[in-house]
Structures are given as C-alpha cells and as structure tokens.
Scaffold this motif. Structure first.
Motif, short mmCIF file in Angstrom:
data_model
loop_
_atom_site.label_atom_id
_atom_site.label_comp_id
_atom_site.label_asym_id
_atom_site.label_seq_id
_atom_site.Cartn_x
_atom_site.Cartn_y
_atom_site.Cartn_z
N LEU A 26 39.64 11.80 4.98
CA LEU A 26 39.85 13.20 4.61
C LEU A 26 40.58 13.32 3.28
CD1 LEU A 26 40.71 14.84 8.03
CD2 LEU A 26 38.60 15.04 6.69
N TYR A 27 41.41 12.34 2.96
CA TYR A 27 42.18 12.36 1.73
C TYR A 27 41.30 12.04 0.53
CZ TYR A 27 45.82 11.03 -1.61
OH TYR A 27 46.61 10.93 -2.71
N VAL A 28 40.39 11.06 0.71
CA VAL A 28 39.59 10.57 -0.42
C VAL A 28 38.29 11.35 -0.60
CG1 VAL A 28 38.30 8.58 -1.28
CG2 VAL A 28 40.54 8.26 -0.25
N LEU A 29 37.65 11.68 0.50
CA LEU A 29 36.29 12.22 0.44
C LEU A 29 36.15 13.51 -0.38
CD1 LEU A 29 33.59 11.20 1.49
CD2 LEU A 29 33.81 12.79 3.41
N PRO A 30 37.04 14.51 -0.18
CA PRO A 30 36.85 15.75 -0.94
C PRO A 30 36.88 15.52 -2.44
CG PRO A 30 38.46 16.05 0.81
CD PRO A 30 38.18 14.59 0.72
N GLY A 31 37.82 14.67 -2.89
CA GLY A 31 37.90 14.38 -4.32
C GLY A 31 36.64 13.71 -4.81
N ALA A 32 36.17 12.71 -4.06
CA ALA A 32 34.98 11.97 -4.47
C ALA A 32 33.76 12.87 -4.52
CB ALA A 32 34.75 10.81 -3.50
N LEU A 33 33.58 13.66 -3.44
CA LEU A 33 32.41 14.56 -3.41
C LEU A 33 32.51 15.60 -4.51
CD1 LEU A 33 31.77 15.12 0.40
CD2 LEU A 33 30.49 13.71 -1.22
N GLY A 34 33.74 16.10 -4.74
CA GLY A 34 33.93 17.10 -5.79
C GLY A 34 33.53 16.54 -7.13
N TRP A 35 34.00 15.32 -7.40
CA TRP A 35 33.71 14.72 -8.70
C TRP A 35 32.22 14.41 -8.85
CZ3 TRP A 35 31.84 10.12 -10.73
CH2 TRP A 35 32.09 9.92 -12.10
N LEU A 36 31.64 13.84 -7.77
CA LEU A 36 30.24 13.41 -7.84
C LEU A 36 29.27 14.59 -7.80
CD1 LEU A 36 30.19 10.32 -5.47
CD2 LEU A 36 29.56 10.33 -7.89
N ILE B 58 32.72 10.55 -24.05
CA ILE B 58 33.39 11.56 -23.24
C ILE B 58 34.06 10.82 -22.09
CG2 ILE B 58 33.06 13.63 -21.82
CD1 ILE B 58 30.34 13.90 -23.44
N LYS B 59 35.18 11.32 -21.65
CA LYS B 59 35.96 10.59 -20.66
C LYS B 59 35.15 10.32 -19.38
CE LYS B 59 40.00 11.18 -17.82
NZ LYS B 59 40.35 12.37 -17.06
N SER B 60 34.35 11.27 -18.94
CA SER B 60 33.67 11.11 -17.65
C SER B 60 32.41 10.25 -17.74
CB SER B 60 33.30 12.49 -17.09
OG SER B 60 32.43 13.15 -17.99
N VAL B 61 31.93 9.95 -18.95
CA VAL B 61 30.66 9.25 -19.08
C VAL B 61 30.69 7.81 -18.53
CG1 VAL B 61 29.12 8.20 -20.81
CG2 VAL B 61 29.55 10.65 -20.82
N PRO B 62 31.70 6.98 -18.87
CA PRO B 62 31.69 5.62 -18.30
C PRO B 62 31.71 5.64 -16.77
CG PRO B 62 33.34 5.80 -20.03
CD PRO B 62 32.82 7.19 -19.79
N TYR B 63 32.53 6.52 -16.20
CA TYR B 63 32.57 6.59 -14.74
C TYR B 63 31.20 6.96 -14.18
CZ TYR B 63 37.56 6.89 -15.78
OH TYR B 63 38.81 6.65 -16.25
N THR B 64 30.58 7.94 -14.82
CA THR B 64 29.26 8.39 -14.36
C THR B 64 28.25 7.25 -14.44
OG1 THR B 64 29.78 10.55 -15.27
CG2 THR B 64 27.48 10.14 -14.67
N GLY B 65 28.30 6.52 -15.56
CA GLY B 65 27.36 5.41 -15.74
C GLY B 65 27.52 4.37 -14.65
N TYR B 66 28.76 3.97 -14.41
CA TYR B 66 28.99 2.94 -13.40
C TYR B 66 28.65 3.45 -12.00
CZ TYR B 66 31.19 0.18 -17.04
OH TYR B 66 31.41 -0.53 -18.18
N ALA B 67 28.96 4.73 -11.74
CA ALA B 67 28.61 5.30 -10.44
C ALA B 67 27.09 5.27 -10.25
CB ALA B 67 29.13 6.73 -10.32
N PHE B 68 26.37 5.60 -11.32
CA PHE B 68 24.91 5.59 -11.25
C PHE B 68 24.39 4.19 -10.93
CE2 PHE B 68 20.92 4.82 -13.63
CZ PHE B 68 20.08 5.62 -12.87
#
Lengths: 268, 380
Positions: free
Chosen positions: B56-66, B341-351
């Motif tokens: 419950l602590y991690v999931l909302p943040g992760a889903l929000g970001w993704l 952009i700050k979010s791009v590397p994270y997005t790339g690796y998540a993809f």
C-alpha cells in the motif's frame, strides 16, 4: 507368506504340467560361466542347459546371484568367463549378436520398467515398430492381441501410472510378448506386488507356460514353482547348489543349504 | 473357552457402504484459505500485515508515476512541464528505433515480415488445436533461421540490398541473439550432456572440458574475448563478423549451462528405464530418443526455461561490445539532448524492463502449461 499360500492354493495344479511339451532342442546353453563385480565373484562356474519349452524356476536367498544369472542371458550384465549361447547365437561383445539375442528373449522385471510417458498401447508397439520395423497399424493389432491375452485391453489408452501394480506387470508381460520372443525371462515378477495382485500375474504366467513358452523365472513363489516348473534350481553364494524336478526338490532336498532355505521360506 | 464364544459374538460388521459426506465448511472458501495461509500463526499474521502495508505504501506512487501522472501525449515539452510522471512520448516517438535499430528505413518491411512469420509460427506451435504442428516446428527450427538470415542480411541475387550487421539493432537484435542462442543451445546442450555421461572416456573428457570451460568464465569475458582477442588469432585480412562472434559466444555459453541442466534430468531417470528399453532390443539411439530423453527433458523443463530466460536477459550484455540491443539503443536515446528531461531515463529503463518482463513471463507461463500437460502419472 500368508498371501502367497492363499494364492498358490487356488492355482489349478493338476492341469498345468501334462499339456506342456518339452523338445530335445537346446535353446540356452551356459557353460562354465563366471562373473565378477570388481573383485567380488558373483557367479561361479555356472553350467545350465535349457531346452525349448522348459519352465525353470530359480530360487535362493537374496544376493545369491539368481537375478544376475538371468540378466547375463540378455546381456544386461556382462559375464567375464565361459560361454552363453542363446538359440544358436553366441553372446559376445558383438553388438549384432546382442541385438539378435535381445530380439529373441523377452524380459519382465520386478519393478515393471514400463515407460511412464507412453500409453499402455504405445509401450507395447514401441519395440515392434522401431526394432522389427512393423507398420504402426500392424503393431497395434499385435499389441491388442496380447493385451487381450493378459486381460487388460480396456486399459490400452491409459498411462502406466494410472494402473495398479498387477495391471502394470501384465502390461509388461504383454509388451515383451509383442516382440514374439522364443524365451521369456522373469526377474522376481511378483515381488513388488501387493498380495491380492500376485495371482493375476501368476495366472498370466501359467497360461504362457501352458502354451509352451520357454521360461526362466526367478521367484519366491514356491506354489508357482510346484505348479509350472519342470525344473527348480537353487542358488546360493553365486553357484548352483541343487537342481531337480519340483516334486523331488521340495519333498526331498539333497543339500543342507537347500533344506535350510526351504525350511525358512516355508516356515509360515 | 467360554470367553472365546463371548468375543466372537461381539464381532462388529458394517454392512453397505458409508455415504460420502461433504468436507467441513471451515476447510473451503476464501476465508478458510486466508486463515490457513496468511494468518495461521502470529509470525505469519505479522508478515501478512506488514507485506500488505508495504504494498500500500509503494503501489500508489508507482502507479501514479507510471500511469495516472504520466505524460501520454505531446512531446518533449509536455514532459518538461510535468516532471512527476513517466514520459511515454519518449517511447512512442522513438519506438521504431527501439524495434529496428539503425536498420535502413526503406528495408524495414523485411523485419516486419520476419516478425509476423515468427509470431504466427510460435503461436502455431504453441496452440494445440492447429494441424501439422510438427511440420511447422520443423519449419521454424530449420528453415526459418536461414530465411531470417537472408531477409535480415540481404542477398543481391534476390534483389535484397545488403544491410550490414552493425546496422542491426534494437529489439530485432535482442531477438536475433536470443533466438539463435535458444535454437543452438538446446540440441548442443543435449549432445554435451550425453557426451559427458558417455562410457567412452575421450568423449566424456572432451564434453566435460568444454562445459567447465564455458561455465567457468563470465559472459562479459566471453564477449570481450570474441571481440578483442579472437581477431588476434585469425590470419591477417580474415575478418569475422562481430555480431556472429557474439552470437556464437552467447550460444556456446548457454549450451554449457543447458548441458548441465539436461544432465540433471538424465541422472533422474531410473536404471530400469534403460534396462527395459535394452531388453526390448532397442538400439542406443532409439533408446535415448524415444525413452530416456523425452522423460529427462520433461523433468528439467523448469531448468531449461530458466536457462532460456537467463539467456534472453543476458543478451543485454552485448552493449559492452558496442552492439545496440534494446537496452543499448534505449540507453543511447536517453543521451539525446532533445530529451534531456529528468523523467526520460526512468521511463526508458521502465520500458525496457516491461518488455523483457513480458517476454520472460510468457516463457515461464508456457513452461508451466507444458509441465502440466506432460504430466501423465498420478500426482501422489
């Protein structure tokens, strides 16, 4: 032992012997055969001649070399000295001879050794198709014939794991018969079975004997030996101690070791 | 003796069969399952509650970001404006590069055809109701690789312009390396496993040396050796395609692991199976092919698929020898100043993670399905 005696007493003792014909022709000739496991001398100076149509029961205490002896006949074990001649074929390191002998000699094991990933029918057709090159259709007909003979044609499409021990052993017998062998070797075929299943397997074996199959059977079923065998061989310590007709063997054992053995297994 | 008569008369006889009764309610249903599995003692109850809290602590943040805070449309500008969510436009505008690498734009239809044939072929083999599955499997194993090579590399006489291997990249390259590795490593692994168990000392020794050599060195070292050291051994002027060297390295590396997995299966087959087959007169080859290997391989399906999955993920290591697989090309794209952009590397690796996870999890599921299907005995 209780179970054994119950079973054997129900066998039709009178009908088996007379109808079985034994010819003069020798099918297995073992001369002066010796075998060692490393330094351990398991088989000592074995001499044994089997004529066509004979039913031989080999008994003896565990570790006496009886299984090893019959496993030498189809080269599951290699002997180091002496000669084994099966139906005119000398057993040597020549793979061609070994294959030829294995085609003539069927074997039934204590633990059935069915192929669990194949159905009962496939177990039976495998060797005819791949060794005898029979067309699938024909192999299946042969298989059904023998499955009928061992009275489980309705199990043809099941897997061995779905059958009882007695049924599995009957499938194993049918599987061997599908290769149309001249000689059948039985290596303690009922030792792994529950008491109530021993009879169904022995019945099949008795029928086979009545049809004139040459059989060598390692077993502790003394009732079967009395009913079916025309010769009983007693082994101990890697040698053949005594060899006689069943009647004489059981009623009048000559050697002390035989007497001791018989008194132990028939004590109950 | 009177007591004997008494005991005999106390014999208990049950006539008829007892009816089957339903299982007690408390052993069925979701509540019972939770009680048995999640709250069956104090420690488990504490673990269950804390695990739930963590989710419950991690999931909302992760889903929000993704998903919920993510940028789905627009371009780099939209992402720059909202740095608190994933930047999916980075993926959607560059997906062609991620898929095809630097492959000639005009020739990309060749990859499309290959991917479609691959998808159909795999689906055909996997889907039991399809006819002639054996034929399709043969095609995919023996003809498709040749077809794929001709299509990818090109052939002047067929009118397909040559596309040199340094231009191959992206997910295509990942598939090329992984599938070559898979197709080579299983049969080679089986042969090596049989070789290692052979009664002939030379064959056994050679197989053992081969297996232990490849198992003993890291894949990165294998790739470096293939790239840097191997050309030193070749006579001057002889070149050997870089990608081919890497593929061979990966395939042999995986074969060594596969051999040990298969050997484990072979060792689990009881001696009686060999004896049963030999007593029927089956020659060695038939015995192995029809009796021993089908059972041995079935036992080690989890291990085989595990090796496949490892191999699939290990393909990303080729980026250290300057081959741009999916991960490599995503990483290269991240460096693009237009997308700094700050979010791009994270997005790339998540993809990349999502793509790999889907592939690997599909393999795992299929292996489970096959295990169940091949299970012929009673479960005891």
């Amino acid at each position: 032992m209780q179970g054994d005696q119950n079973n054997t007493s129900s066998l039709p003792a009178d009908t088996a012997a007379p109808s079985m014909q034994i010819s003069e022709e020798t099918v297995i000739d073992i001369t002066d055969m010796n075998k060692w496991y490393g330094n351990f001398h398991v088989l000592k100076d074995i001499d044994l001649t089997v004529r066509r149509g004979e039913r031989i029961v080999i008994c003896g205490p565990s570790g006496s070399g009886k299984s090893t002896l019959i496993r030498c006949i189809n080269r599951l074990e290699e002997h180091q000295q002496g000669s084994i001649n099966v139906d005119g074929i000398e057993l040597t390191n020549d793979l061609k001879n070994i294959d030829a002998i294995r085609r003539e000699v069927g074997m039934v094991f204590q633990h059935f050794n069915l192929f669990p990933h194949l159905t009962v029918l496939q177990n039976c057709t495998l060797a005819p198709i791949w060794v005898k090159k029979l067309p699938r259709k024909e192999a299946e007909e042969v298989a059904m014939k023998y499955l009928n003979r061992v009275r489980i044609p309705e199990q043809a499409d099941k897997y061995p794991g779905q059958l009882s021990g007695g049924q599995q052993q009957r499938v194993a017998i049918a599987r061997s018969l599908c290769m149309n062998p001249k000689i059948m070797l039985f290596d303690e075929p009922t030792s792994a079975l529950d008491p109530e299943m021993i009879k169904e397997v022995l019945d099949v074996m008795i029928e086979l004997a009545r049809e004139g199959m040459t059989m060598i059977c390692v077993t502790h079923e003394m009732g079967f030996a009395k009913t079916v065998a025309n010769r009983v061989i007693f082994m101990d310590g890697g040698q053949i101690i005594e060899e006689n007709e069943p009647q004489e063997f059981f009623n009048n054992p000559q050697s002390e070791r035989t007497q001791l053995f018989l008194s132990q297994i028939l004590a109950h | 003796m009177a007591t004997d008569g008494n005991t005999a008369s106390r014999a208990v006889v049950h006539a008829g069969d007892l009816p089957d009764k339903p299982a007690p309610i408390a052993t069925e249903g979701a509540l019972a399952w939770m009680r048995d599995n999640l709250f069956n003692n104090v420690l488990n109850s504490v673990l269950t509650v804390s695990a739930l809290a963590l989710v419950l602590y991690v999931l909302p943040g992760a889903l929000g970001w993704l998903i919920f805070n993510a940028n789905w449309t627009g371009g780099a500008e939209a992402c720059r404006a909202n740095p608190d969510g994933a930047c999916w436009p980075f993926v959607t505008t560059r997906w062609e590069q991620f898929l095809y690498g630097f492959y000639e734009k005009s020739e990309r239809w060749r990859i499309d055809i290959l991917l479609v044939v691959l998808a159909i072929g795999v689906a055909w083999m996997v889907w039991e109701k399809m006819p002639a599955r054996r034929l399709v499997a043969m095609f995919m194993l023996f003809i498709y690789p040749v077809f794929a090579f001709i299509m990818l590399y090109g052939n002047e006489t067929l009118g397909l312009p040559i596309v040199e291997t340094p231009q191959w990249g992206g997910f295509t390259l990942t598939l090329v390396i992984a599938l070559s590795g898979i197709v080579v490593s299983l049969p080679l692994g089986v042969l090596l496993a049989l070789g290692r168990r052979s009664s002939m000392p030379i064959i056994s020794l050679l197989s053992t040396i081969f297996i232990e050599f490849w198992r003993g060195i890291p894949l990165v070292a294998v790739l470096f050796m293939a790239t840097i050291m191997f050309p030193l051994f070749l006579p001057a002027g002889v070149t050997f395609d870089q990608l081919l060297r890497a593929v061979i390295g990966v395939a042999l590396f995986a074969s060594a692991y596969m051999a040990e997995v298969v050997r484990g299966g072979l060792q689990a087959i009881p001696k009686g199976q060999y004896e049963g087959a030999m007593a029927l007169g089956l020659p060695f080859g038939n015995m192995m092919r029809l009796i021993i290997l089908p059972q041995a391989l079935k036992i080690v399906i989890p291990g085989i698929v595990n090796t496949f999955i490892g191999l699939f993920k290990d393909t990303t290591l080729v980026l250290i020898i300057a081959l741009f697989d999916l991960l490599g090309i995503v990483q290269a794209s991240i460096a693009d100043p237009n997308w700094s952009i700050k979010s791009v590397p994270y997005t790339g690796y998540a993809f990349v993670a999502i793509v790999f996870w889907i592939c690997c999890y599909s393999m795992a599921r299929y292996s489970r399905y096959i295990e169940d299907k091949l299970h012929t005995g009673h479960k005891r």
